[in-house]
Scaffold this motif. Sequence first.
Motif, mmCIF file in Angstrom:
data_model
loop_
_atom_site.group_PDB
_atom_site.id
_atom_site.type_symbol
_atom_site.label_atom_id
_atom_site.label_comp_id
_atom_site.label_asym_id
_atom_site.label_seq_id
_atom_site.Cartn_x
_atom_site.Cartn_y
_atom_site.Cartn_z
ATOM 1 N N TRP A 59 -17.662 -2.964 -0.461
ATOM 2 C CA TRP A 59 -17.005 -3.895 -1.381
ATOM 3 C C TRP A 59 -15.590 -3.408 -1.723
ATOM 4 O O TRP A 59 -14.625 -4.192 -1.688
ATOM 5 N N CYS A 60 -15.475 -2.115 -2.061
ATOM 6 C CA CYS A 60 -14.167 -1.564 -2.429
ATOM 7 C C CYS A 60 -13.179 -1.708 -1.283
ATOM 8 O O CYS A 60 -12.044 -2.140 -1.472
ATOM 9 N N LEU A 108 -10.848 6.454 -6.591
ATOM 10 C CA LEU A 108 -12.078 5.899 -6.031
ATOM 11 C C LEU A 108 -12.757 6.933 -5.134
ATOM 12 O O LEU A 108 -13.976 7.141 -5.215
ATOM 13 N N PHE A 157 0.896 -1.169 0.000
ATOM 14 C CA PHE A 157 0.000 0.000 0.000
ATOM 15 C C PHE A 157 0.928 1.210 0.000
ATOM 16 O O PHE A 157 1.159 1.852 1.009
ATOM 17 N N THR A 210 -27.882 7.468 -8.631
ATOM 18 C CA THR A 210 -27.607 6.026 -8.589
ATOM 19 C C THR A 210 -26.913 5.572 -9.867
ATOM 20 O O THR A 210 -25.917 4.848 -9.828
ATOM 21 N N VAL A 228 -24.743 -5.274 -6.832
ATOM 22 C CA VAL A 228 -25.472 -4.531 -7.866
ATOM 23 C C VAL A 228 -26.877 -5.110 -8.066
ATOM 24 O O VAL A 228 -27.834 -4.390 -8.342
ATOM 25 N N LEU A 255 -21.192 -0.360 -2.181
ATOM 26 C CA LEU A 255 -20.021 -0.225 -3.067
ATOM 27 C C LEU A 255 -18.776 0.104 -2.247
ATOM 28 O O LEU A 255 -17.697 -0.445 -2.490
ATOM 29 N N ARG A 309 -28.235 -3.655 -18.261
ATOM 30 C CA ARG A 309 -26.932 -3.600 -17.600
ATOM 31 C C ARG A 309 -26.658 -4.884 -16.818
ATOM 32 O O ARG A 309 -25.562 -5.417 -16.827
ATOM 33 N N MET A 354 -15.389 -10.304 -7.981
ATOM 34 C CA MET A 354 -16.381 -9.807 -8.935
ATOM 35 C C MET A 354 -17.790 -10.297 -8.622
ATOM 36 O O MET A 354 -18.756 -9.563 -8.804
ATOM 37 N N LEU A 382 -19.480 -8.296 -6.086
ATOM 38 C CA LEU A 382 -19.884 -7.010 -6.662
ATOM 39 C C LEU A 382 -21.192 -7.171 -7.443
ATOM 40 O O LEU A 382 -22.095 -6.334 -7.359
ATOM 41 N N PHE A 408 -10.127 -4.266 -1.785
ATOM 42 C CA PHE A 408 -8.861 -3.681 -2.219
ATOM 43 C C PHE A 408 -8.095 -2.952 -1.127
ATOM 44 O O PHE A 408 -6.879 -3.040 -1.063
ATOM 45 N N VAL A 409 -8.810 -2.216 -0.313
ATOM 46 C CA VAL A 409 -8.088 -1.388 0.666
ATOM 47 C C VAL A 409 -7.668 -2.220 1.878
ATOM 48 O O VAL A 409 -6.485 -2.237 2.241
ATOM 49 N N LEU A 411 -26.726 1.702 -2.298
ATOM 50 C CA LEU A 411 -25.694 1.363 -3.286
ATOM 51 C C LEU A 411 -24.341 1.918 -2.859
ATOM 52 O O LEU A 411 -23.311 1.236 -2.930
ATOM 53 N N LEU A 412 -24.363 3.167 -2.419
ATOM 54 C CA LEU A 412 -23.122 3.821 -2.032
ATOM 55 C C LEU A 412 -22.454 3.075 -0.881
ATOM 56 O O LEU A 412 -21.252 2.800 -0.917
ATOM 57 N N TYR A 418 -28.882 -4.328 -4.204
ATOM 58 C CA TYR A 418 -28.844 -3.103 -3.385
ATOM 59 C C TYR A 418 -30.213 -2.424 -3.271
ATOM 60 O O TYR A 418 -30.506 -1.759 -2.284
ATOM 61 N N SER A 470 -32.301 4.026 -2.358
ATOM 62 C CA SER A 470 -31.495 3.074 -3.128
ATOM 63 C C SER A 470 -30.092 3.607 -3.304
ATOM 64 O O SER A 470 -29.114 2.860 -3.295
ATOM 65 N N ARG A 471 -29.989 4.924 -3.467
ATOM 66 C CA ARG A 471 -28.680 5.524 -3.713
ATOM 67 C C ARG A 471 -27.765 5.331 -2.501
ATOM 68 O O ARG A 471 -26.612 4.934 -2.653
#
Lengths: 464, 476
Positions: free
Chosen positions: B252-253, A160, A148, A260, B143, B249, B20, B136, B139, B257-258, B245-246, B146, B241-242
């Motif tokens: 998940w991120c 991000l 990192f 969204t 999607v 996400l 999508r 994946m 994720l 990854f972090v 989702l936020l 959510y 919903s927003r």
Amino acid sequence: MFLTEWRFFRRTTIFWIVLAATWSCLGLAASNGVHRWRQDTLQAKSLDQLIQSRLDRNRARLIYINAALSAGHPERITRSEFDWGPRQTLWVDAWDPPTSVLPAGPLAYLATGRSDTLPHSYASSAWRGLEPNAPTTDDPMTLLTGDFDMKFAILAVLPLILVLTCFDLVATEREDGTLHLLLAQPISFRSLLICRAAERGALVIGSLVIAMVFLCVFVLLQDGTLWFWRAAAYLAVSVLYLLFWLLVAVLVNTLGRSGTVNSLLLGGSWLVLVILLPGLMPVIAESASPTPSRALYIDLARAARLGIYNGSSDERSTQQRQAGMMKAFLSRHPELASYPNLSPADVLGGARGEEYSAMLANITDQFDAARASQQKIIRLIAVASIASQTDAVLTELSGSSDSRQTSFLRQSRQFFDASKHYFWHAFFAMRSLPRSVLQRSLCFHSLNRRLERCSVHVSFRQFF
Amino acid sequence: MHPIERIARREIAESWRDGRLKWSAVSLVLLLLIAFSFGWHTYAVRSKQRQAIQDSERIRWLAQSGRSPHTASHQGVYVFRPEPLLLALDCGVDSYFGIATHAEDEQHFFEWKPAEDELVAHRFGEVSVAAILEFMLPLLLVVLLYSTFSRDRETGILRLAMSLGVKRSQYVTGKLIGGLAPAFALLPAVLLIVMALRFLAGKAAFDSALPALLWMMAAFLLLFATFCFLSLGVSARAHSSRSSLLFLLLFWCFTSFVIPHVATSLAERWQPTPTPADVLAALNQAATSGQNRDDLIRAIGIELMHQYGAPDIAHLPLSPVGVQMWRSAGASEPVTSAAYDLAYRSYLRRERVMQWMSLASPMLSVQSLSTALAKTGPNAMVDVAHAAERYRFDLVRTMDADIAEHRNPTLPVNTLADDYHVGREVWSRVPAFQYQQPALHPTLVEHQIAFVLSGIWCVAAGLFAAVSIAQMKVDA
């Protein structure tokens, strides 16, 4: 307008979340970078100390041998020490030149790059030269995840944070109908959008600039060196890369979709550009031009070595082959032929070493040529991914790329060649080294600043 | 029509209309198939090459012309790390551990990591079936799910559904089945991969890997269940919903990854790996602590004369030089192994720390389990390294034993290479390197922390979902 929006933005929770996330990320990256840089520095120092302690040990033993011989007590030393004693090349490690050690890159704290997978040192033998298979001990799990470091923060985390901050520049106002009210004021939609994107960008990019300046100054104060222009270029490229993400966010916001949908589009773009495309690059490159087999390289190198050093069952053909190698060696080094005490065993040693080095160089060249063709394909594919391009540039600028390692390998080869030729006349003349030579032992120094262009610097450490 | 079926049908119809999601599922299937092809190609090519080179190395060992066993032990044999079948699905740390070691008079690390030859500096994960399932698929689940409840609440459908007498459990089940429908499209792809593995690898190899494969699938199912529950819970609790989702996400991120990067950094600080210089220093210390070799041989000669009642060295049944070498190899082996174990044990300790770090991310526990079960984790690498060391030691011991038993006891050490030559009958006493993969049970025991934490994540997410759904408001 920027200041008004900025004041408004400062009062929102998102401002503090972004600030905390950005600084946590930059703080961790900076701390890890300094840790890695210190480790590399420490590792180089430890290896250097090992070389020095070996010399000290040899020196102590040599003093003991000389004392035993001059006192007329050869029984105090071993048989081999008695036999080899006069050929003092042994005691300055001329047969086993000091390891070449790669110093920590001055900007290693900005990107680990390839420095954790490639060797930090090379060993050699007086006859055979360098064999590029020095192991490293880094934990495989850590290597898999990667550091990192500042580069990771810039390439993956800051974009991000940016996209997650910018998905709703005007979407809420658009959805609840207040956008029309806002635009009834003397402000254009474009300037509102850019202004909001700019303040979010300023927060993230400004934090990066401040963190980088602090980091460079901190390392400088810790006895580090600073490649000013490289660090400046690194920062400039990073800022450009983050501006690209800001631009993407602005473009997505201009599509007029809901918050969204914007977040899905921006998250998707990040996923594709930062994770998927760079991840698929090796797959595509491997399919188009497979990585040459290292197992095959080992096999060929091994066959070459054993072919040269092992005799065959047919004694006569072995002798003929060895005579041919020795003749070729002496024709390459006519100055050695004049030594009165020239030992055939030493000539054979030199001839075998040179033959093997030449064969290994040939195998390595073929291997590197195959890698070069893959490199071309990767460069071609990397055009599709801005993250990969930026990654390559940042790694190069931080001095932890393949090219630094290649340069280190080349300089190590030159050093070992220089070391070999420095002592060879003593090997072949079967005599003690002159005091001027004996007093010094070779040590490797590489130049960081002009790694690509510099020639090897052979320096000496005091032996007596 | 049953209410569950009706709700599920409506959900599927909506998903189908939303292009999508269809494309996400199709892309994921394609990615899975590409990853498997690449993984299988890597496995097959490396396996074939290793076998061929290991054979030629064996031929070189046996074809040595008459020479001293001591010289032969210096030639040694290159031992290559065998590839486990499940490398095709999860390459783990395979690229970051050397492919071969030189089994000769001295111990060496495995050298030539495949990663050394990679031309890409970044490390955002390799494309493998396991990586796609680990990162994946969660994720995709996020999607897909959510907006399971939040959208119905926003549009008023939730109130309508409840007013029609649909039970909450029926509603949730219907939404879940319908919401996950695009994800079920991945099932045929996974089955196809398993069948391809069976067909390409052959029955015997597949059967031996099958239990580990089933455990791997169980670990992945725990991860998918965790993300399903979490998405449902967040969707039930979120204001919109927003925001749902936020939050998902971000989760998940950070967990994908972090946190793995942060965990690795912390593990590195807590359990530092020794540098090659540290290992070298430990080896040097071992080398310098020994007695003078000539003195040792003299002492052994006297000891043997006493033991066998021999009047002089010439009448000894054993060569003191050979015995000294045999003993020296035996004495130095634990010391050198301990020096190399400084590095190997640090890998294992760090792996354990990473298992505990799964408390912060369910991805970490599944990654740890998946690589361990595929035999591409640090434990498997250290196991190969130890097996190679045992092989090297046996090789050196066999050569030394031959010198001790058959060399003229009066001959000195410095003519060892020239005065005693043997042939194939001695070389063939050293068998070819055979490596037995570690059994499944010890692997599971070593990774019980990861399994338990995976389970805890799943249960905690399930409870969170249950509570959130029970407390779910009907109106926005």
